[in-house]
Design an enzyme around this catalytic site. Structure first.
Site, PDB file in Angstrom:
ATOM      1  N   HIS A  13      86.660  -0.965  99.589  1.00  0.00           N
ATOM      2  CA  HIS A  13      86.532  -1.566  98.423  1.00  0.00           C
ATOM      3  C   HIS A  13      86.558  -3.192  98.821  1.00  0.00           C
ATOM      4  O   HIS A  13      87.746  -3.593  99.098  1.00  0.00           O
ATOM      5  CB  HIS A  13      87.442  -1.526  97.370  1.00  0.00           C
ATOM      6  CG  HIS A  13      87.365  -1.892  96.104  1.00  0.00           C
ATOM      7  ND1 HIS A  13      87.226  -1.277  94.939  1.00  0.00           N
ATOM      8  CD2 HIS A  13      86.960  -3.354  95.656  1.00  0.00           C
ATOM      9  CE1 HIS A  13      87.202  -2.361  93.856  1.00  0.00           C
ATOM     10  NE2 HIS A  13      86.851  -3.476  94.249  1.00  0.00           N
ATOM     11  N   HIS A  15      84.978  -7.517  98.302  1.00  0.00           N
ATOM     12  CA  HIS A  15      83.899  -8.255  97.582  1.00  0.00           C
ATOM     13  C   HIS A  15      83.524  -9.263  98.835  1.00  0.00           C
ATOM     14  O   HIS A  15      84.450  -9.995  99.071  1.00  0.00           O
ATOM     15  CB  HIS A  15      84.540  -8.942  96.521  1.00  0.00           C
ATOM     16  CG  HIS A  15      85.015  -8.115  95.440  1.00  0.00           C
ATOM     17  ND1 HIS A  15      84.121  -7.887  94.346  1.00  0.00           N
ATOM     18  CD2 HIS A  15      86.003  -7.365  95.241  1.00  0.00           C
ATOM     19  CE1 HIS A  15      84.676  -6.803  93.679  1.00  0.00           C
ATOM     20  NE2 HIS A  15      85.741  -6.684  94.067  1.00  0.00           N
ATOM     21  N   LYS A  98      78.842   1.463  91.063  1.00  0.00           N
ATOM     22  CA  LYS A  98      80.094   0.811  90.457  1.00  0.00           C
ATOM     23  C   LYS A  98      79.996   0.458  89.036  1.00  0.00           C
ATOM     24  O   LYS A  98      79.127   0.033  88.547  1.00  0.00           O
ATOM     25  CB  LYS A  98      80.466  -0.319  91.245  1.00  0.00           C
ATOM     26  CG  LYS A  98      81.561  -1.162  90.576  1.00  0.00           C
ATOM     27  CD  LYS A  98      82.885  -0.506  90.951  1.00  0.00           C
ATOM     28  CE  LYS A  98      84.128  -0.915  90.443  1.00  0.00           C
ATOM     29  NZ  LYS A  98      84.692  -2.088  91.263  1.00  0.00           N
ATOM     30  N   HIS A 135      86.025   0.824  87.974  1.00  0.00           N
ATOM     31  CA  HIS A 135      86.883   0.193  87.612  1.00  0.00           C
ATOM     32  C   HIS A 135      87.763   0.535  86.112  1.00  0.00           C
ATOM     33  O   HIS A 135      87.167   0.396  85.215  1.00  0.00           O
ATOM     34  CB  HIS A 135      86.410  -1.596  87.347  1.00  0.00           C
ATOM     35  CG  HIS A 135      87.581  -2.433  86.935  1.00  0.00           C
ATOM     36  ND1 HIS A 135      87.878  -3.458  87.908  1.00  0.00           N
ATOM     37  CD2 HIS A 135      88.352  -2.566  85.911  1.00  0.00           C
ATOM     38  CE1 HIS A 135      88.784  -4.177  87.523  1.00  0.00           C
ATOM     39  NE2 HIS A 135      89.024  -3.561  86.080  1.00  0.00           N
ATOM     40  N   HIS A 173      91.280   0.647  93.272  1.00  0.00           N
ATOM     41  CA  HIS A 173      92.521   0.143  93.052  1.00  0.00           C
ATOM     42  C   HIS A 173      93.356   0.554  91.855  1.00  0.00           C
ATOM     43  O   HIS A 173      93.872  -0.176  91.101  1.00  0.00           O
ATOM     44  CB  HIS A 173      92.354  -1.521  93.002  1.00  0.00           C
ATOM     45  CG  HIS A 173      91.008  -1.692  91.795  1.00  0.00           C
ATOM     46  ND1 HIS A 173      91.000  -1.249  90.596  1.00  0.00           N
ATOM     47  CD2 HIS A 173      89.998  -2.516  91.898  1.00  0.00           C
ATOM     48  CE1 HIS A 173      89.925  -1.855  89.964  1.00  0.00           C
ATOM     49  NE2 HIS A 173      89.524  -2.583  90.896  1.00  0.00           N
ATOM     50  N   ASP A 246      90.065  -4.398  97.975  1.00  0.00           N
ATOM     51  CA  ASP A 246      89.836  -5.312  96.701  1.00  0.00           C
ATOM     52  C   ASP A 246      89.797  -6.758  97.350  1.00  0.00           C
ATOM     53  O   ASP A 246      90.211  -7.530  96.457  1.00  0.00           O
ATOM     54  CB  ASP A 246      90.446  -4.837  95.528  1.00  0.00           C
ATOM     55  CG  ASP A 246      89.823  -5.534  94.337  1.00  0.00           C
ATOM     56  OD1 ASP A 246      88.594  -5.898  94.347  1.00  0.00           O
ATOM     57  OD2 ASP A 246      90.223  -5.577  93.167  1.00  0.00           O
TER      58      ASP A 246
END
Ligand code: DOR
Ligand code: ZN
Length: 343
Positions: A13, A15, A98, A135, A173, A246
Protein backbone atom coordinates in the site's frame (compact mmCIF):
# COMPACT_ATOMS: atom_id res chain seq x y z
CA UNK A 1 20.37 -9.78 17.57
CA UNK A 2 21.85 -6.58 16.16
CA UNK A 3 21.57 -7.49 12.48
CA UNK A 4 18.60 -8.96 10.73
CA UNK A 5 18.49 -10.30 7.18
CA UNK A 6 15.07 -10.87 5.64
CA UNK A 7 13.84 -11.73 2.15
CA UNK A 8 13.40 -8.65 -0.07
CA UNK A 9 10.07 -7.10 1.00
CA UNK A 10 7.00 -5.79 -0.78
CA UNK A 11 4.93 -2.77 0.23
CA UNK A 12 1.30 -3.55 -0.45
CA UNK A 13 0.00 0.00 0.00
CA UNK A 14 1.82 3.09 -1.21
CA UNK A 15 1.03 6.50 -2.69
CA UNK A 16 3.59 7.59 -5.27
CA UNK A 17 1.63 10.62 -6.61
CA UNK A 18 2.57 11.85 -10.08
CA UNK A 19 4.68 14.30 -12.07
CA UNK A 20 7.63 15.83 -10.24
CA UNK A 21 6.85 13.83 -7.07
CA UNK A 22 7.81 10.57 -8.77
CA UNK A 23 11.54 11.31 -8.65
CA UNK A 24 11.36 11.22 -4.84
CA UNK A 25 8.67 8.64 -4.21
CA UNK A 26 9.77 5.95 -6.67
CA UNK A 27 13.42 6.11 -5.59
CA UNK A 28 12.44 5.92 -1.91
CA UNK A 29 10.05 3.04 -2.47
CA UNK A 30 12.67 1.16 -4.48
CA UNK A 31 15.18 1.63 -1.65
CA UNK A 32 12.95 -0.43 0.66
CA UNK A 33 11.10 -2.98 -1.43
CA UNK A 34 11.12 -4.77 -4.77
CA UNK A 35 7.41 -4.30 -5.48
CA UNK A 36 4.76 -1.90 -4.28
CA UNK A 37 1.01 -1.78 -4.73
CA UNK A 38 0.42 1.72 -6.03
CA UNK A 39 -2.75 3.51 -5.02
CA UNK A 40 -4.86 5.07 -7.80
CA UNK A 41 -6.13 8.19 -5.99
CA UNK A 42 -4.71 10.73 -8.39
CA UNK A 43 -6.72 13.65 -9.75
CA UNK A 44 -8.49 12.66 -11.89
CA UNK A 45 -8.81 9.19 -10.40
CA UNK A 46 -7.31 6.26 -12.31
CA UNK A 47 -10.56 4.61 -13.31
CA UNK A 48 -9.69 3.45 -16.81
CA UNK A 49 -7.18 0.91 -18.05
CA UNK A 50 -5.52 3.54 -20.25
CA UNK A 51 -5.04 5.88 -17.29
CA UNK A 52 -3.50 3.12 -15.17
CA UNK A 53 -1.18 2.05 -17.97
CA UNK A 54 -0.01 5.60 -18.59
CA UNK A 55 0.70 6.00 -14.87
CA UNK A 56 2.60 2.72 -14.76
CA UNK A 57 4.85 3.99 -17.56
CA UNK A 58 5.51 7.29 -15.78
CA UNK A 59 6.47 5.37 -12.63
CA UNK A 60 8.75 2.99 -14.53
CA UNK A 61 10.50 5.98 -16.14
CA UNK A 62 11.54 7.08 -12.62
CA UNK A 63 13.04 3.82 -11.38
CA UNK A 64 16.67 4.64 -10.55
CA UNK A 65 19.25 2.88 -12.67
CA UNK A 66 20.61 -0.29 -11.16
CA UNK A 67 17.45 -0.80 -9.09
CA UNK A 68 14.79 -3.37 -9.64
CA UNK A 69 11.33 -2.20 -8.72
CA UNK A 70 7.97 -3.33 -10.00
CA UNK A 71 4.90 -1.17 -9.48
CA UNK A 72 1.79 -3.28 -8.94
CA UNK A 73 -1.08 -1.27 -10.33
CA UNK A 74 -4.59 -0.75 -9.04
CA UNK A 75 -7.75 0.65 -10.58
CA UNK A 76 -9.95 3.22 -8.82
CA UNK A 77 -13.47 2.06 -8.11
CA UNK A 78 -15.52 5.03 -9.29
CA UNK A 79 -19.24 5.06 -10.06
CA UNK A 80 -18.35 5.06 -13.73
CA UNK A 81 -16.44 1.78 -13.61
CA UNK A 82 -18.04 -1.10 -15.52
CA UNK A 83 -17.60 -4.87 -15.20
CA UNK A 84 -16.07 -4.77 -18.69
CA UNK A 85 -13.33 -2.41 -17.44
CA UNK A 86 -12.60 -4.83 -14.62
CA UNK A 87 -12.15 -7.64 -17.14
CA UNK A 88 -9.90 -5.50 -19.34
CA UNK A 89 -7.89 -4.34 -16.35
CA UNK A 90 -7.20 -7.89 -15.29
CA UNK A 91 -6.09 -8.77 -18.83
CA UNK A 92 -3.76 -5.72 -18.75
CA UNK A 93 -2.06 -6.96 -15.59
CA UNK A 94 -3.79 -4.64 -13.10
CA UNK A 95 -3.77 -6.60 -9.86
CA UNK A 96 -6.45 -4.94 -7.74
CA UNK A 97 -9.30 -2.47 -7.52
CA UNK A 98 -9.33 0.15 -4.76
CA UNK A 99 -12.56 1.21 -3.15
CA UNK A 100 -12.70 4.62 -1.50
CA UNK A 101 -16.00 5.56 0.09
CA UNK A 102 -16.75 9.01 -1.35
CA UNK A 103 -15.30 11.75 0.83
CA UNK A 104 -13.39 9.36 3.13
CA UNK A 105 -9.90 10.72 2.43
CA UNK A 106 -7.48 12.41 -0.01
CA UNK A 107 -8.81 12.39 -3.60
CA UNK A 108 -11.86 10.31 -2.84
CA UNK A 109 -14.38 12.68 -4.44
CA UNK A 110 -14.84 10.19 -7.28
CA UNK A 111 -15.28 7.33 -4.83
CA UNK A 112 -18.34 5.24 -4.13
CA UNK A 113 -21.36 7.08 -2.70
CA UNK A 114 -23.74 4.13 -2.44
CA UNK A 115 -22.51 0.62 -1.74
CA UNK A 116 -25.39 -1.17 -3.45
CA UNK A 117 -24.44 0.62 -6.70
CA UNK A 118 -21.22 -1.37 -6.89
CA UNK A 119 -22.68 -4.86 -6.40
CA UNK A 120 -22.33 -5.65 -10.15
CA UNK A 121 -18.67 -4.60 -9.98
CA UNK A 122 -18.04 -6.71 -6.93
CA UNK A 123 -19.64 -9.64 -8.76
CA UNK A 124 -17.23 -9.03 -11.65
CA UNK A 125 -14.27 -8.88 -9.28
CA UNK A 126 -15.36 -12.12 -7.67
CA UNK A 127 -15.80 -13.78 -11.07
CA UNK A 128 -12.41 -12.49 -12.28
CA UNK A 129 -10.78 -13.42 -8.98
CA UNK A 130 -9.40 -9.90 -8.70
CA UNK A 131 -8.53 -8.36 -5.37
CA UNK A 132 -10.68 -5.66 -3.78
CA UNK A 133 -8.70 -3.22 -1.63
CA UNK A 134 -10.87 -1.35 0.84
CA UNK A 135 -10.54 1.98 2.59
CA UNK A 136 -12.78 0.89 5.44
CA UNK A 137 -14.38 3.99 6.93
CA UNK A 138 -17.95 5.22 6.90
CA UNK A 139 -18.27 8.86 5.89
CA UNK A 140 -21.52 9.91 7.56
CA UNK A 141 -20.65 13.28 9.18
CA UNK A 142 -22.68 12.26 12.24
CA UNK A 143 -20.29 9.43 13.02
CA UNK A 144 -17.33 10.13 15.26
CA UNK A 145 -14.04 9.98 13.36
CA UNK A 146 -12.63 7.47 15.87
CA UNK A 147 -15.57 5.10 15.27
CA UNK A 148 -15.55 5.19 11.49
CA UNK A 149 -13.55 2.03 10.87
CA UNK A 150 -15.49 -0.11 13.34
CA UNK A 151 -18.81 1.19 12.01
CA UNK A 152 -17.72 0.39 8.45
CA UNK A 153 -16.89 -3.14 9.45
CA UNK A 154 -20.16 -3.67 11.31
CA UNK A 155 -22.50 -1.87 8.93
CA UNK A 156 -20.94 -2.44 5.50
CA UNK A 157 -18.26 -5.08 5.44
CA UNK A 158 -19.98 -7.87 7.38
CA UNK A 159 -22.84 -7.75 4.90
CA UNK A 160 -20.52 -7.68 1.87
CA UNK A 161 -18.57 -10.65 3.16
CA UNK A 162 -21.82 -12.64 3.17
CA UNK A 163 -22.95 -11.37 -0.24
CA UNK A 164 -19.60 -12.04 -1.93
CA UNK A 165 -18.09 -14.95 -0.04
CA UNK A 166 -15.42 -15.76 -2.65
CA UNK A 167 -14.19 -12.19 -3.20
CA UNK A 168 -10.62 -11.69 -2.03
CA UNK A 169 -10.51 -8.53 0.06
CA UNK A 170 -7.80 -6.54 1.77
CA UNK A 171 -8.97 -4.21 4.50
CA UNK A 172 -6.31 -1.55 4.07
CA UNK A 173 -4.42 0.11 6.92
CA UNK A 174 -6.42 -1.35 9.77
CA UNK A 175 -6.30 0.79 12.88
CA UNK A 176 -8.50 -0.94 15.45
CA UNK A 177 -8.86 -4.00 17.62
CA UNK A 178 -12.19 -4.45 15.86
CA UNK A 179 -10.35 -4.58 12.53
CA UNK A 180 -8.03 -7.29 13.83
CA UNK A 181 -10.93 -9.30 15.26
CA UNK A 182 -12.89 -8.97 12.03
CA UNK A 183 -10.06 -10.27 9.86
CA UNK A 184 -9.46 -13.16 12.25
CA UNK A 185 -13.16 -14.06 12.26
CA UNK A 186 -13.25 -14.44 8.49
CA UNK A 187 -12.17 -17.11 6.04
CA UNK A 188 -8.68 -16.94 4.58
CA UNK A 189 -9.75 -14.64 1.73
CA UNK A 190 -9.90 -11.56 3.96
CA UNK A 191 -6.58 -9.94 4.84
CA UNK A 192 -5.32 -6.59 6.12
CA UNK A 193 -2.34 -4.32 5.71
CA UNK A 194 -0.87 -2.52 8.72
CA UNK A 195 1.13 0.74 8.59
CA UNK A 196 4.16 1.67 10.69
CA UNK A 197 2.45 4.71 12.18
CA UNK A 198 -0.49 2.68 13.49
CA UNK A 199 1.90 0.13 15.02
CA UNK A 200 4.06 2.79 16.66
CA UNK A 201 1.64 5.42 17.93
CA UNK A 202 -1.74 6.02 19.42
CA UNK A 203 -3.81 9.20 19.13
CA UNK A 204 -1.92 10.92 21.93
CA UNK A 205 0.99 11.36 19.52
CA UNK A 206 -1.30 13.46 17.36
CA UNK A 207 -3.10 15.46 20.00
CA UNK A 208 -1.19 15.76 23.28
CA UNK A 209 1.06 18.77 23.84
CA UNK A 210 -0.19 20.50 20.68
CA UNK A 211 -1.58 19.30 17.38
CA UNK A 212 1.11 17.40 15.47
CA UNK A 213 0.08 17.44 11.82
CA UNK A 214 2.73 14.96 10.73
CA UNK A 215 0.97 12.27 12.74
CA UNK A 216 -2.32 12.95 11.00
CA UNK A 217 -3.41 10.26 8.59
CA UNK A 218 -6.63 8.47 7.73
CA UNK A 219 -7.87 6.33 9.26
CA UNK A 220 -6.79 8.44 12.23
CA UNK A 221 -4.53 7.02 14.97
CA UNK A 222 -6.64 5.25 17.61
CA UNK A 223 -6.30 4.20 21.26
CA UNK A 224 -3.44 2.38 22.96
CA UNK A 225 -5.57 -0.78 23.16
CA UNK A 226 -6.06 -0.60 19.41
CA UNK A 227 -2.35 -0.09 18.78
CA UNK A 228 -1.49 -3.03 21.02
CA UNK A 229 -3.95 -5.25 19.11
CA UNK A 230 -2.30 -4.25 15.82
CA UNK A 231 1.18 -5.07 17.14
CA UNK A 232 -0.07 -8.41 18.38
CA UNK A 233 -1.62 -9.18 14.97
CA UNK A 234 1.41 -8.07 12.94
CA UNK A 235 3.84 -10.07 15.07
CA UNK A 236 1.62 -13.13 15.53
CA UNK A 237 2.67 -14.94 12.36
CA UNK A 238 -0.91 -14.93 11.06
CA UNK A 239 -0.52 -14.67 7.24
CA UNK A 240 -3.60 -12.48 6.91
CA UNK A 241 -1.70 -9.45 8.24
CA UNK A 242 1.05 -8.00 6.08
CA UNK A 243 3.08 -4.91 5.29
CA UNK A 244 1.50 -1.86 3.66
CA UNK A 245 2.98 1.48 4.64
CA UNK A 246 0.32 3.84 3.29
CA UNK A 247 3.23 6.21 2.77
CA UNK A 248 1.40 9.30 1.52
CA UNK A 249 3.41 12.44 0.79
CA UNK A 250 1.98 15.94 1.05
CA UNK A 251 4.04 19.11 0.67
CA UNK A 252 5.10 20.60 4.01
CA UNK A 253 2.79 23.57 3.47
CA UNK A 254 -0.20 21.28 2.94
CA UNK A 255 0.49 19.41 6.20
CA UNK A 256 1.40 22.41 8.36
CA UNK A 257 -1.83 24.14 7.56
CA UNK A 258 -5.07 25.21 9.27
CA UNK A 259 -6.72 22.42 7.27
CA UNK A 260 -3.86 19.96 7.02
CA UNK A 261 -3.84 17.00 4.65
CA UNK A 262 -3.91 13.40 5.86
CA UNK A 263 -0.87 11.23 5.28
CA UNK A 264 2.51 10.26 6.73
CA UNK A 265 5.54 9.94 4.46
CA UNK A 266 7.45 6.83 5.50
CA UNK A 267 8.66 5.46 2.16
CA UNK A 268 12.28 6.49 2.71
CA UNK A 269 12.67 4.47 5.93
CA UNK A 270 9.74 2.13 6.28
CA UNK A 271 11.70 -1.05 7.03
CA UNK A 272 13.59 0.57 9.91
CA UNK A 273 10.24 1.65 11.35
CA UNK A 274 8.78 -1.85 11.21
CA UNK A 275 12.01 -3.39 12.53
CA UNK A 276 11.78 -1.30 15.70
CA UNK A 277 8.17 -2.42 16.25
CA UNK A 278 9.03 -6.08 15.84
CA UNK A 279 12.14 -5.71 17.98
CA UNK A 280 10.20 -4.09 20.80
CA UNK A 281 7.66 -6.92 20.63
CA UNK A 282 10.45 -9.51 20.81
CA UNK A 283 9.37 -10.77 17.40
CA UNK A 284 12.17 -9.94 14.96
CA UNK A 285 11.93 -13.51 13.68
CA UNK A 286 8.41 -12.69 12.42
CA UNK A 287 9.36 -9.63 10.36
CA UNK A 288 10.50 -11.54 7.26
CA UNK A 289 7.16 -13.23 6.68
CA UNK A 290 5.17 -10.08 7.45
CA UNK A 291 7.28 -8.00 5.07
CA UNK A 292 8.10 -10.40 2.28
CA UNK A 293 5.94 -13.52 2.23
CA UNK A 294 2.39 -13.11 3.53
CA UNK A 295 1.44 -10.31 1.15
CA UNK A 296 2.96 -12.09 -1.84
CA UNK A 297 1.05 -15.23 -0.89
CA UNK A 298 -2.24 -13.35 -0.62
CA UNK A 299 -1.63 -11.64 -3.97
CA UNK A 300 -0.45 -14.97 -5.44
CA UNK A 301 2.86 -13.51 -6.52
CA UNK A 302 6.23 -15.25 -6.49
CA UNK A 303 8.60 -14.23 -3.71
CA UNK A 304 11.23 -11.63 -4.56
CA UNK A 305 14.75 -12.87 -5.05
CA UNK A 306 17.45 -11.70 -2.66
CA UNK A 307 17.49 -10.30 0.85
CA UNK A 308 17.85 -7.01 2.71
CA UNK A 309 19.68 -6.47 5.97
CA UNK A 310 18.69 -4.25 8.86
CA UNK A 311 20.98 -3.23 11.65
CA UNK A 312 20.32 -2.08 15.20
CA UNK A 313 22.38 1.06 14.76
CA UNK A 314 21.03 4.50 15.51
CA UNK A 315 20.20 6.84 12.68
CA UNK A 316 18.70 10.29 12.65
CA UNK A 317 15.83 10.85 10.26
CA UNK A 318 16.07 13.88 7.96
CA UNK A 319 14.18 17.06 8.91
CA UNK A 320 12.92 17.57 5.38
CA UNK A 321 13.28 15.98 1.96
CA UNK A 322 13.17 17.62 -1.47
CA UNK A 323 9.84 16.95 -3.18
CA UNK A 324 9.50 18.36 -6.69
CA UNK A 325 10.02 22.09 -6.29
CA UNK A 326 8.91 21.96 -2.66
CA UNK A 327 9.72 19.92 0.47
CA UNK A 328 8.12 17.21 2.56
CA UNK A 329 8.56 16.59 6.24
CA UNK A 330 9.02 12.83 6.50
CA UNK A 331 7.53 10.78 9.31
CA UNK A 332 9.52 11.24 12.56
CA UNK A 333 11.58 14.05 11.02
CA UNK A 334 14.71 14.83 13.01
CA UNK A 335 14.15 11.92 15.45
CA UNK A 336 16.78 9.42 16.47
CA UNK A 337 15.84 5.87 15.51
CA UNK A 338 17.36 2.60 16.74
CA UNK A 339 17.32 0.67 13.44
CA UNK A 340 18.52 1.32 9.91
CA UNK A 341 18.54 -0.46 6.60
CA UNK A 342 21.95 -1.36 5.26
CA UNK A 343 22.46 -0.06 1.74
O1 DOR B 1 -3.71 9.42 5.39
C1 DOR B 1 -4.05 9.08 4.26
N1 DOR B 1 -3.48 9.62 3.16
N2 DOR B 1 -5.00 8.15 4.13
C2 DOR B 1 -5.51 7.84 2.93
O2 DOR B 1 -6.39 7.03 2.87
C3 DOR B 1 -5.05 8.53 1.69
C4 DOR B 1 -3.72 9.09 1.86
C5 DOR B 1 -3.34 10.10 0.78
O3 DOR B 1 -3.54 9.78 -0.40
O4 DOR B 1 -2.85 11.17 1.12
ZN1 ZN C 1 -3.53 4.99 1.32
Amino acid sequence: MSKLTIPTPDDFHIHLRDGAALARTVADAASQCARALVMPNLTPALDSVAAVEGYRERIIAHIPEGTTFTPLMSLYLSDGLTPQTVIEAKAAGVVAVKWYPRGATTNSAQGVAEVSAIYPLLEALEAEDMLLLIHGEVTDPEIDIFDREARFIDEVLCDLRVRFPRLRMVLEHITTKRGVEFVRSQAKNTAATITPQHLLFNRNALLVGGIKPHYYCLPILKTEADRAALVEAATSGDPRFFLGTDSAPHAQSAKENACGCAGCYSAHASLALYAAVFDQAGALDKLGNFAARFGADFYRLPYNPGTVTLERVEQRFPETLPYGDTTIVPFLAGERWPWRLLA
